[in-house]
Scaffold this motif. Structure first.
Motif, PDB file in Angstrom:
ATOM      1  N   THR A  71       0.834  -1.206   0.000  1.00 43.73           N
ATOM      2  CA  THR A  71       0.000   0.000   0.000  1.00 43.73           C
ATOM      3  C   THR A  71       0.867   1.254   0.000  1.00 43.73           C
ATOM      4  N   TYR A  72       1.940   1.236   0.770  1.00 47.39           N
ATOM      5  CA  TYR A  72       2.835   2.394   0.792  1.00 47.39           C
ATOM      6  C   TYR A  72       3.455   2.615  -0.585  1.00 47.39           C
ATOM      7  N   ARG A  73       3.750   1.531  -1.266  1.00 48.36           N
ATOM      8  CA  ARG A  73       4.368   1.658  -2.592  1.00 48.36           C
ATOM      9  C   ARG A  73       3.403   2.257  -3.601  1.00 48.36           C
ATOM     10  N   TRP A  74       2.172   1.705  -3.698  1.00 49.98           N
ATOM     11  CA  TRP A  74       1.278   2.240  -4.718  1.00 49.98           C
ATOM     12  C   TRP A  74       0.744   3.611  -4.339  1.00 49.98           C
ATOM     13  N   THR A  75       0.660   3.900  -3.050  1.00 51.37           N
ATOM     14  CA  THR A  75       0.221   5.238  -2.640  1.00 51.37           C
ATOM     15  C   THR A  75       1.255   6.291  -3.021  1.00 51.37           C
ATOM     16  N   SER A  76       2.537   5.919  -2.962  1.00 52.90           N
ATOM     17  CA  SER A  76       3.580   6.880  -3.337  1.00 52.90           C
ATOM     18  C   SER A  76       3.517   7.222  -4.822  1.00 52.90           C
ATOM     19  N   LEU A  77       2.907   6.359  -5.624  1.00 53.04           N
ATOM     20  CA  LEU A  77       2.708   6.667  -7.046  1.00 53.04           C
ATOM     21  C   LEU A  77       1.391   7.414  -7.265  1.00 53.04           C
ATOM     22  N   LEU A  78       0.347   6.986  -6.572  1.00 49.84           N
ATOM     23  CA  LEU A  78      -0.975   7.604  -6.720  1.00 49.84           C
ATOM     24  C   LEU A  78      -0.974   9.074  -6.308  1.00 49.84           C
ATOM     25  N   VAL A  79      -0.200   9.399  -5.293  1.00 46.88           N
ATOM     26  CA  VAL A  79      -0.232  10.743  -4.741  1.00 46.88           C
ATOM     27  C   VAL A  79       0.199  11.798  -5.756  1.00 46.88           C
ATOM     28  N   TRP A  80       0.941  11.412  -6.791  1.00 44.20           N
ATOM     29  CA  TRP A  80       1.367  12.391  -7.800  1.00 44.20           C
ATOM     30  C   TRP A  80       0.188  12.936  -8.596  1.00 44.20           C
ATOM     31  N   LEU A  81      -0.922  12.206  -8.675  1.00 44.90           N
ATOM     32  CA  LEU A  81      -2.123  12.745  -9.327  1.00 44.90           C
ATOM     33  C   LEU A  81      -2.674  13.924  -8.529  1.00 44.90           C
TER      34      LEU A  81
END
Length: 132
Positions: A71-81
């Motif tokens: 979750t920490y990994r995909w959230t670090s990518l999602l947050v750029w939106l």
């Protein structure tokens, strides 16, 4: 006789700090998205469907609180939106949306930094002691 289960490892304070920073900034982003689009500066009177933008980050909250590394990994990518939306709206909108957009950028950066540090700290392997 059976062996008792070993006590769960207590995470280091830095890992716990990044966990709480990530969860807090994610929750703040969710609340900001809802408040922004429904009450503070909606595009239409009565609210906007743009409030649904809070759902993806809201889905990350349980995983962040449960320390799920994925979750920490995909959230670090999602947050750029969210970061991108904040930058665009900070430079193109007028009125009360500008400070809200700047706050969205700040919360996005805090969430990214917390997630990246959390992953890095958890994957860090202790170095063996140097022979003297």
């Amino acid at each position: 006789m059976t062996q008792p289960d070993p006590a769960p490892a207590v995470p280091p304070p830095a890992v716990e700090a990044t966990r709480w920073l990530a969860a807090g900034s994610a929750l703040a982003l969710v609340l900001l998205a809802f408040a922004w689009e429904l009450w503070l500066a909606p595009l239409r009177p009565g609210g906007s469907w743009l409030a649904l933008k809070a759902l993806p980050i809201a889905l990350a909250l349980p995983g962040l609180l449960r320390r799920r590394l994925y979750t920490y990994r995909w959230t670090s990518l999602l947050v750029w939106l969210y970061f991108t939306e904040g930058v665009v709206r900070a430079t193109s909108d007028r009125g009360p949306s500008v400070p809200l957009a700047v706050l969205e950028v700040a919360l996005s950066l805090a969430l990214f930094i917390a997630c990246a540090l959390h992953v890095r700290l958890r994957l860090k392997k202790p170095r063996p002691a140097e022979p003297t």
